[in-house]
Scaffold this motif. Structure first.
Motif, PDB file in Angstrom:
ATOM      1  N   VAL A   1      38.211  20.399 -17.077  1.00 32.20           N
ATOM      2  CA  VAL A   1      37.456  19.144 -17.055  1.00 32.20           C
ATOM      3  C   VAL A   1      35.999  19.452 -17.361  1.00 32.20           C
ATOM      4  O   VAL A   1      35.550  20.601 -17.249  1.00 32.20           O
ATOM      5  N   SER A   2      35.251  18.425 -17.744  1.00 34.84           N
ATOM      6  CA  SER A   2      33.834  18.627 -18.031  1.00 34.84           C
ATOM      7  C   SER A   2      32.931  17.692 -17.242  1.00 34.84           C
ATOM      8  O   SER A   2      31.716  17.900 -17.197  1.00 34.84           O
ATOM      9  N   THR A   3      33.521  16.685 -16.616  1.00 37.57           N
ATOM     10  CA  THR A   3      32.741  15.705 -15.860  1.00 37.57           C
ATOM     11  C   THR A   3      33.475  15.321 -14.575  1.00 37.57           C
ATOM     12  O   THR A   3      34.686  15.544 -14.450  1.00 37.57           O
ATOM     13  N   VAL A   4      32.728  14.722 -13.643  1.00 41.78           N
ATOM     14  CA  VAL A   4      33.348  14.203 -12.423  1.00 41.78           C
ATOM     15  C   VAL A   4      34.402  13.164 -12.797  1.00 41.78           C
ATOM     16  O   VAL A   4      35.492  13.114 -12.209  1.00 41.78           O
ATOM     17  N   LYS A   5      34.087  12.348 -13.783  1.00 40.24           N
ATOM     18  CA  LYS A   5      35.008  11.295 -14.207  1.00 40.24           C
ATOM     19  C   LYS A   5      36.346  11.858 -14.681  1.00 40.24           C
ATOM     20  O   LYS A   5      37.406  11.387 -14.259  1.00 40.24           O
ATOM     21  N   SER A   6      36.325  12.889 -15.527  1.00 36.04           N
ATOM     22  CA  SER A   6      37.585  13.457 -16.017  1.00 36.04           C
ATOM     23  C   SER A   6      38.341  14.166 -14.897  1.00 36.04           C
ATOM     24  O   SER A   6      39.572  14.117 -14.832  1.00 36.04           O
ATOM     25  N   ALA A   7      37.614  14.808 -13.978  1.00 40.69           N
ATOM     26  CA  ALA A   7      38.269  15.450 -12.836  1.00 40.69           C
ATOM     27  C   ALA A   7      38.943  14.414 -11.954  1.00 40.69           C
ATOM     28  O   ALA A   7      40.070  14.618 -11.466  1.00 40.69           O
ATOM     29  N   MET A   8      38.285  13.284 -11.753  1.00 46.92           N
ATOM     30  CA  MET A   8      38.849  12.221 -10.930  1.00 46.92           C
ATOM     31  C   MET A   8      40.106  11.642 -11.567  1.00 46.92           C
ATOM     32  O   MET A   8      41.107  11.407 -10.882  1.00 46.92           O
ATOM     33  N   VAL A   9      40.068  11.436 -12.879  1.00 50.05           N
ATOM     34  CA  VAL A   9      41.225  10.875 -13.585  1.00 50.05           C
ATOM     35  C   VAL A   9      42.449  11.765 -13.398  1.00 50.05           C
ATOM     36  O   VAL A   9      43.528  11.287 -13.048  1.00 50.05           O
ATOM     37  N   ILE A  10      42.291  13.075 -13.634  1.00 46.99           N
ATOM     38  CA  ILE A  10      43.450  13.966 -13.575  1.00 46.99           C
ATOM     39  C   ILE A  10      43.941  14.156 -12.136  1.00 46.99           C
ATOM     40  O   ILE A  10      45.152  14.162 -11.878  1.00 46.99           O
ATOM     41  N   CYS A  11      43.021  14.293 -11.182  1.00 46.51           N
ATOM     42  CA  CYS A  11      43.434  14.474  -9.783  1.00 46.51           C
ATOM     43  C   CYS A  11      44.141  13.222  -9.250  1.00 46.51           C
ATOM     44  O   CYS A  11      45.170  13.313  -8.569  1.00 46.51           O
ATOM     45  N   LYS A  12      43.588  12.065  -9.566  1.00 45.76           N
ATOM     46  CA  LYS A  12      44.180  10.813  -9.105  1.00 45.76           C
ATOM     47  C   LYS A  12      45.566  10.602  -9.718  1.00 45.76           C
ATOM     48  O   LYS A  12      46.508  10.184  -9.039  1.00 45.76           O
ATOM     49  N   LEU A  13      45.673  10.917 -11.006  1.00 43.79           N
ATOM     50  CA  LEU A  13      46.948  10.718 -11.686  1.00 43.79           C
ATOM     51  C   LEU A  13      48.022  11.658 -11.154  1.00 43.79           C
ATOM     52  O   LEU A  13      49.153  11.246 -10.882  1.00 43.79           O
ATOM     53  N   TRP A  14      47.688  12.956 -11.009  1.00 38.32           N
ATOM     54  CA  TRP A  14      48.674  13.916 -10.474  1.00 38.32           C
ATOM     55  C   TRP A  14      49.064  13.553  -9.048  1.00 38.32           C
ATOM     56  O   TRP A  14      50.223  13.695  -8.663  1.00 38.32           O
ATOM     57  N   ASP A  15      48.109  13.081  -8.273  1.00 38.01           N
ATOM     58  CA  ASP A  15      48.375  12.669  -6.893  1.00 38.01           C
ATOM     59  C   ASP A  15      49.358  11.498  -6.858  1.00 38.01           C
ATOM     60  O   ASP A  15      50.356  11.520  -6.138  1.00 38.01           O
ATOM     61  N   ARG A  16      49.078  10.501  -7.675  1.00 39.26           N
ATOM     62  CA  ARG A  16      49.914   9.294  -7.664  1.00 39.26           C
ATOM     63  C   ARG A  16      51.302   9.530  -8.267  1.00 39.26           C
ATOM     64  O   ARG A  16      52.308   9.099  -7.715  1.00 39.26           O
ATOM     65  N   LYS A  17      51.335  10.233  -9.389  1.00 39.83           N
ATOM     66  CA  LYS A  17      52.591  10.374 -10.127  1.00 39.83           C
ATOM     67  C   LYS A  17      53.460  11.536  -9.664  1.00 39.83           C
ATOM     68  O   LYS A  17      54.687  11.446  -9.652  1.00 39.83           O
ATOM     69  N   TYR A  18      52.810  12.643  -9.255  1.00 44.17           N
ATOM     70  CA  TYR A  18      53.577  13.858  -8.920  1.00 44.17           C
ATOM     71  C   TYR A  18      53.404  14.300  -7.471  1.00 44.17           C
ATOM     72  O   TYR A  18      54.026  15.282  -7.048  1.00 44.17           O
TER      73      TYR A  18
END
Length: 373
Positions: free
Chosen positions: A144-161
């Motif tokens: 990741v390069s920003t807080v925003k991209s880190a949040m997107v991936i962490c939130k998505l993995w949390d919700r989906k997996y």
């Protein structure tokens, strides 16, 4: 002796908190990754057109690349039987899932994935283990390069997996090759995108890194595990390493410094391009797929756009590539450099490549990075 703490990723423990960054095409393969792992760091093999030396590469690039993943992993393991060895796999790769699954089945300790957000990475590694009938041990790390991209991936993995990353790699604007920033974002951080990096608002990006650390800790607490964060981009000296660690990260990812090592898989001509480069030779260029990238100015880059380009052969490398409008074939350009024809190819590098003055061994580089000289 240095006093840097080991880098711990679950049950993986690296003596030195240094990950060698993945560099394609053909720059970080088994020789470099194995040597880094042997010295106590984490060695990373790039899967980007990894099979370019295979006899059927032009005809069957996917098959050649998947075969080479297994071959390079085997050779790296022979160099460092007890070391930590992984792969860098770009999300933008065509047939991305196939590369991930092959890496897992080949025994990768770690998969680092960027050039896009690896939204389906957990699914692919789980499927690979199931298909192979093995216990999943491969750790996974988004870039990741920003807080925003880190949040997107962490939130998505949390919700989906219902899981969190095992490691997070934060790639800053001084990195080499394709960058995780638009030209506008680079300009906002003080990076001169027309030519060389004259200024850089490091303090601003340091705050971004601290924000990512805080976010990642939230998900680590939720899953009752420590998720290490490592930073990448422009890290060349021991002082650079100490600065990054002072921000609260657990380690660093270093690529450019390892290019001019004896063990690096790059040809001598590629290494010499780094050694001979001056600061003003390092520029931001535009990749055929639209992303900014950092490279060494050479006859190839100077000629891009001057001569009409006609694609003669497609190597099926990137998912989003418009064959009708690209100014050059990035696979051909990178393979040319990986085969020593650097004047006819693209020479990706980090912002501090000009600091290289000669060849070193991987052990010498590692000792310097961690302050054990």
């Amino acid at each position: 002796m240095g006093t840097l703490k080991p880098l711990v990723i679950g049950d993986l423990v690296a003596k030195h908190p240094v990950i060698q960054g993945g560099m394609g095409v053909g720059i970080s393969l088994s020789s470099l990754a194995g040597a880094v792992a042997k010295t106590g760091g984490i060695g990373i093999i790039s899967t980007a057109q990894i099979g370019f030396r295979e006899p059927d590469f032009k005809k069957n690039p996917l098959e050649a690349n998947l075969r080479a993943i297994g071959q390079e992993m085997k050779k790296a393991r022979e160099i460092a039987p007890e070391g930590i060895i992984g792969f860098n796999i770009m999300v933008a790769t065509k047939n991305y899932a196939s590369y991930v699954k092959k890496a897992v089945k080949a025994g990768a300790d770690l998969i680092i994935s960027g050039a896009g957000l690896p939204v389906s990475l957990p699914e692919y590694v789980a499927e690979a283990a199931e298909e192979a009938g093995i216990v999943l041990k491969t750790k996974i790390a988004p870039i990741v390069s920003t807080v925003k991209s880190a949040m997107v991936i962490c939130k998505l993995w949390d919700r989906k997996y219902h899981r969190a990353p095992d490691l997070v790699v934060v790639e800053g604007p001084l990195a080499g090759g394709h960058l995780g920033f638009s030209r506008e974002e680079l300009k906002n951080l003080g990076v001169d995108t027309s030519e060389v990096d004259l200024t850089y608002k490091q303090a601003d990006y340091d705050e971004e890194v601290k924000g990512i650390i805080r976010l990642v800790k939230e998900y680590g607490d939720k899953y009752n595990k420590k998720i290490p964060v490592v930073t990448a981009g422009g890290i060349y000296t021991h002082e650079d390493v100490l600065h990054q660690l002072s921000l609260g990260v657990d380690g660093v990812q270093v690529a450019t410094r390892f290019v001019t090592t004896v063990e690096c898989d790059a040809p001598e001509e590629f290494k010499q391009a780094y050694i001979l480069a001056e600061k003003e030779d390092i520029v931001i260029t535009k990749s055929p797929v639209g992303m900014p990238g950092r490279a060494i100015k050479n006859p190839f880059l100077k000629g891009v756009g001057e001569v009409p380009f006609r694609l003669e052969h497609c190597y099926q490398c990137l998912e989003r590539c418009d064959r009708e409008t690209i100014p050059y074939c990035i696979t051909k350009a990178l393979v040319n450099s990986a085969e020593g024809r650097t004047g006819e190819g693209l020479v990706f590098c980090g912002s501090k490549a000009y600091l290289a003055t000669g060849l070193e061994t991987v052990e010498e580089v590692m000792n310097d990075l961690v302050g054990e000289n």
